[in-house]
Motif scaffolding. Structure first.
Motif, PDB file in Angstrom:
ATOM      1  N   TRP A   8       0.849  -1.187   0.000  1.00 25.92           N
ATOM      2  CA  TRP A   8       0.000   0.000   0.000  1.00 25.92           C
ATOM      3  C   TRP A   8       0.886   1.239   0.000  1.00 25.92           C
ATOM      4  O   TRP A   8       1.884   1.303   0.731  1.00 25.92           O
ATOM      5  N   PHE A   9       0.503   2.208  -0.810  1.00 29.81           N
ATOM      6  CA  PHE A   9       1.175   3.496  -0.892  1.00 29.81           C
ATOM      7  C   PHE A   9       0.128   4.587  -0.785  1.00 29.81           C
ATOM      8  O   PHE A   9      -1.068   4.330  -0.932  1.00 29.81           O
ATOM      9  N   ARG A  10       0.570   5.808  -0.529  1.00 27.01           N
ATOM     10  CA  ARG A  10      -0.370   6.917  -0.470  1.00 27.01           C
ATOM     11  C   ARG A  10       0.276   8.183  -1.018  1.00 27.01           C
ATOM     12  O   ARG A  10       1.494   8.342  -0.989  1.00 27.01           O
ATOM     13  N   GLN A  11      -0.572   9.077  -1.513  1.00 27.62           N
ATOM     14  CA  GLN A  11      -0.092  10.323  -2.080  1.00 27.62           C
ATOM     15  C   GLN A  11      -1.053  11.450  -1.722  1.00 27.62           C
ATOM     16  O   GLN A  11      -2.234  11.400  -2.065  1.00 27.62           O
ATOM     17  N   ALA A  12      -0.539  12.442  -1.032  1.00 24.54           N
ATOM     18  CA  ALA A  12      -1.297  13.635  -0.697  1.00 24.54           C
ATOM     19  C   ALA A  12      -1.078  14.684  -1.782  1.00 24.54           C
ATOM     20  O   ALA A  12      -0.066  14.661  -2.487  1.00 24.54           O
ATOM     21  N   PRO A  13      -2.007  15.633  -1.938  1.00 23.45           N
ATOM     22  CA  PRO A  13      -1.842  16.677  -2.953  1.00 23.45           C
ATOM     23  C   PRO A  13      -0.523  17.418  -2.797  1.00 23.45           C
ATOM     24  O   PRO A  13      -0.165  17.841  -1.692  1.00 23.45           O
ATOM     25  N   GLY A  14       0.207  17.562  -3.900  1.00 18.68           N
ATOM     26  CA  GLY A  14       1.478  18.259  -3.877  1.00 18.68           C
ATOM     27  C   GLY A  14       2.621  17.481  -3.271  1.00 18.68           C
ATOM     28  O   GLY A  14       3.718  18.028  -3.122  1.00 18.68           O
ATOM     29  N   LYS A  15       2.392  16.226  -2.924  1.00 17.33           N
ATOM     30  CA  LYS A  15       3.421  15.398  -2.313  1.00 17.33           C
ATOM     31  C   LYS A  15       3.750  14.201  -3.195  1.00 17.33           C
ATOM     32  O   LYS A  15       2.992  13.839  -4.087  1.00 17.33           O
ATOM     33  N   GLU A  16       4.890  13.600  -2.924  1.00 22.08           N
ATOM     34  CA  GLU A  16       5.282  12.399  -3.636  1.00 22.08           C
ATOM     35  C   GLU A  16       4.501  11.202  -3.114  1.00 22.08           C
ATOM     36  O   GLU A  16       3.925  11.250  -2.028  1.00 22.08           O
ATOM     37  N   ARG A  17       4.488  10.142  -3.886  1.00 18.52           N
ATOM     38  CA  ARG A  17       3.843   8.926  -3.450  1.00 18.52           C
ATOM     39  C   ARG A  17       4.732   8.228  -2.425  1.00 18.52           C
ATOM     40  O   ARG A  17       5.909   7.961  -2.685  1.00 18.52           O
ATOM     41  N   ASP A  18       4.186   7.940  -1.256  1.00 18.96           N
ATOM     42  CA  ASP A  18       4.953   7.391  -0.149  1.00 18.96           C
ATOM     43  C   ASP A  18       4.565   5.945   0.136  1.00 18.96           C
ATOM     44  O   ASP A  18       3.406   5.557   0.011  1.00 18.96           O
ATOM     45  N   PHE A  19       5.541   5.196   0.568  1.00 18.92           N
ATOM     46  CA  PHE A  19       5.327   3.829   1.000  1.00 18.92           C
ATOM     47  C   PHE A  19       4.550   3.805   2.307  1.00 18.92           C
ATOM     48  O   PHE A  19       4.795   4.619   3.201  1.00 18.92           O
ATOM     49  N   VAL A  20       3.622   2.866   2.435  1.00 16.55           N
ATOM     50  CA  VAL A  20       2.839   2.701   3.654  1.00 16.55           C
ATOM     51  C   VAL A  20       3.088   1.337   4.292  1.00 16.55           C
ATOM     52  O   VAL A  20       3.442   1.252   5.465  1.00 16.55           O
ATOM     53  N   ALA A  21       2.903   0.263   3.523  1.00 17.43           N
ATOM     54  CA  ALA A  21       3.026  -1.079   4.083  1.00 17.43           C
ATOM     55  C   ALA A  21       3.299  -2.095   2.986  1.00 17.43           C
ATOM     56  O   ALA A  21       2.916  -1.898   1.836  1.00 17.43           O
ATOM     57  N   ARG A  22       3.957  -3.185   3.359  1.00 17.95           N
ATOM     58  CA  ARG A  22       4.252  -4.263   2.418  1.00 17.95           C
ATOM     59  C   ARG A  22       4.099  -5.609   3.098  1.00 17.95           C
ATOM     60  O   ARG A  22       4.492  -5.784   4.254  1.00 17.95           O
TER      61      ARG A  22
ATOM     62  N   ILE B  90       6.152  -5.086   6.674  1.00 14.77           N
ATOM     63  CA  ILE B  90       6.965  -3.898   6.880  1.00 14.77           C
ATOM     64  C   ILE B  90       6.075  -2.673   6.752  1.00 14.77           C
ATOM     65  O   ILE B  90       5.253  -2.592   5.844  1.00 14.77           O
ATOM     66  N   TYR B  91       6.255  -1.718   7.656  1.00 13.25           N
ATOM     67  CA  TYR B  91       5.431  -0.522   7.688  1.00 13.25           C
ATOM     68  C   TYR B  91       6.284   0.735   7.707  1.00 13.25           C
ATOM     69  O   TYR B  91       7.388   0.739   8.253  1.00 13.25           O
ATOM     70  N   ALA B  92       5.748   1.796   7.125  1.00 16.72           N
ATOM     71  CA  ALA B  92       6.350   3.100   7.329  1.00 16.72           C
ATOM     72  C   ALA B  92       6.253   3.459   8.808  1.00 16.72           C
ATOM     73  O   ALA B  92       5.268   3.120   9.471  1.00 16.72           O
ATOM     74  N   MET B  93       7.265   4.135   9.316  1.00 17.81           N
ATOM     75  CA  MET B  93       7.273   4.481  10.728  1.00 17.81           C
ATOM     76  C   MET B  93       6.085   5.361  11.109  1.00 17.81           C
ATOM     77  O   MET B  93       5.608   5.303  12.244  1.00 17.81           O
ATOM     78  N   SER B  94       5.578   6.130  10.167  1.00 17.72           N
ATOM     79  CA  SER B  94       4.473   7.027  10.453  1.00 17.72           C
ATOM     80  C   SER B  94       3.158   6.300  10.722  1.00 17.72           C
ATOM     81  O   SER B  94       2.242   6.877  11.303  1.00 17.72           O
ATOM     82  N   VAL B  95       3.056   5.032  10.298  1.00 20.28           N
ATOM     83  CA  VAL B  95       1.818   4.287  10.478  1.00 20.28           C
ATOM     84  C   VAL B  95       1.994   3.049  11.338  1.00 20.28           C
ATOM     85  O   VAL B  95       0.997   2.404  11.704  1.00 20.28           O
ATOM     86  N   LYS B  96       3.219   2.703  11.670  1.00 18.02           N
ATOM     87  CA  LYS B  96       3.478   1.492  12.450  1.00 18.02           C
ATOM     88  C   LYS B  96       2.749   1.548  13.788  1.00 18.02           C
ATOM     89  O   LYS B  96       2.800   2.546  14.495  1.00 18.02           O
ATOM     90  N   GLY B  97       2.067   0.461  14.107  1.00 22.56           N
ATOM     91  CA  GLY B  97       1.291   0.393  15.330  1.00 22.56           C
ATOM     92  C   GLY B  97      -0.145   0.828  15.160  1.00 22.56           C
ATOM     93  O   GLY B  97      -0.972   0.581  16.048  1.00 22.56           O
ATOM     94  N   ARG B  98      -0.458   1.476  14.047  1.00 22.28           N
ATOM     95  CA  ARG B  98      -1.819   1.933  13.773  1.00 22.28           C
ATOM     96  C   ARG B  98      -2.456   1.214  12.590  1.00 22.28           C
ATOM     97  O   ARG B  98      -3.663   0.984  12.581  1.00 22.28           O
ATOM     98  N   PHE B  99      -1.639   0.883  11.586  1.00 18.58           N
ATOM     99  CA  PHE B  99      -2.133   0.224  10.376  1.00 18.58           C
ATOM    100  C   PHE B  99      -1.706  -1.238  10.368  1.00 18.58           C
ATOM    101  O   PHE B  99      -0.633  -1.589  10.871  1.00 18.58           O
ATOM    102  N   THR B 100      -2.529  -2.086   9.761  1.00 21.42           N
ATOM    103  CA  THR B 100      -2.212  -3.497   9.612  1.00 21.42           C
ATOM    104  C   THR B 100      -2.541  -3.952   8.202  1.00 21.42           C
ATOM    105  O   THR B 100      -3.677  -3.785   7.747  1.00 21.42           O
ATOM    106  N   ILE B 101      -1.558  -4.516   7.515  1.00 23.83           N
ATOM    107  CA  ILE B 101      -1.780  -5.074   6.186  1.00 23.83           C
ATOM    108  C   ILE B 101      -2.002  -6.577   6.316  1.00 23.83           C
ATOM    109  O   ILE B 101      -1.358  -7.242   7.118  1.00 23.83           O
ATOM    110  N   SER B 102      -2.919  -7.100   5.535  1.00 25.86           N
ATOM    111  CA  SER B 102      -3.201  -8.529   5.550  1.00 25.86           C
ATOM    112  C   SER B 102      -3.595  -8.985   4.156  1.00 25.86           C
ATOM    113  O   SER B 102      -3.956  -8.169   3.304  1.00 25.86           O
ATOM    114  N   ARG B 103      -3.509 -10.279   3.925  1.00 22.27           N
ATOM    115  CA  ARG B 103      -3.884 -10.821   2.626  1.00 22.27           C
ATOM    116  C   ARG B 103      -4.716 -12.072   2.800  1.00 22.27           C
ATOM    117  O   ARG B 103      -4.573 -12.811   3.778  1.00 22.27           O
TER     118      ARG B 103
END
Length: 119
Positions: free
Chosen positions: A36-50, A59-72
């Motif tokens: 998962w990646f995300r992009q805010a207006p005027g910002k680059e596309r950032d990594f979120v989770a893999r 693996i999570y971006a430090m900004s979301v670690k502990g709050r977001f969970t990726i699953s498949r």
């Protein structure tokens, strides 16, 4: 190639939760790393989770670690992103991505789903 369609975005107040889902078609995702990646207006596309194809620790971006969970769910060919304790700075278009294990780059992307977190 894998076709990816995100859903579940919307408007939520700070502190709330959303669950994004990525539906894959065309190929099984069982042999793909998913992210998962995300992009805010005027910002680059950032990594979120893999999450790797082999089920290794996500693996999570430090900004979301502990709050977001990726699953498949390979049986359903879907990848989810559970987002808790949302903050206004989480506001962005969220993209699902896939990378076959032999590839060096993320090559398959969804169209994105908007997540807006109000103060």
């Amino acid at each position: 190639q894998v076709q990816l369609v995100e859903s579940g975005g919307g408007l939520v107040q700070a502190g709330g939760s959303l669950r994004l889902s990525c539906a894959a078609s065309g190929r099984s995702i069982s042999n793909y790393n998913m992210g998962w990646f995300r992009q805010a207006p005027g910002k680059e596309r950032d990594f979120v989770a893999r999450l790797s194809w082999s089920g290794e620790t996500p693996i999570y971006a430090m900004s979301v670690k502990g709050r977001f969970t990726i699953s498949r769910d390979n049986a359903k060919n879907t990848v989810d992103l559970q987002m808790n304790s949302l903050k206004p700075e989480d506001t962005a278009v969220y993209y699902c991505a896939a990378k076959i294990v032999s590839s060096t780059t993320w090559t398959d992307w969804g169209q994105g789903t908007q997540v807006t977190v109000s103060s």
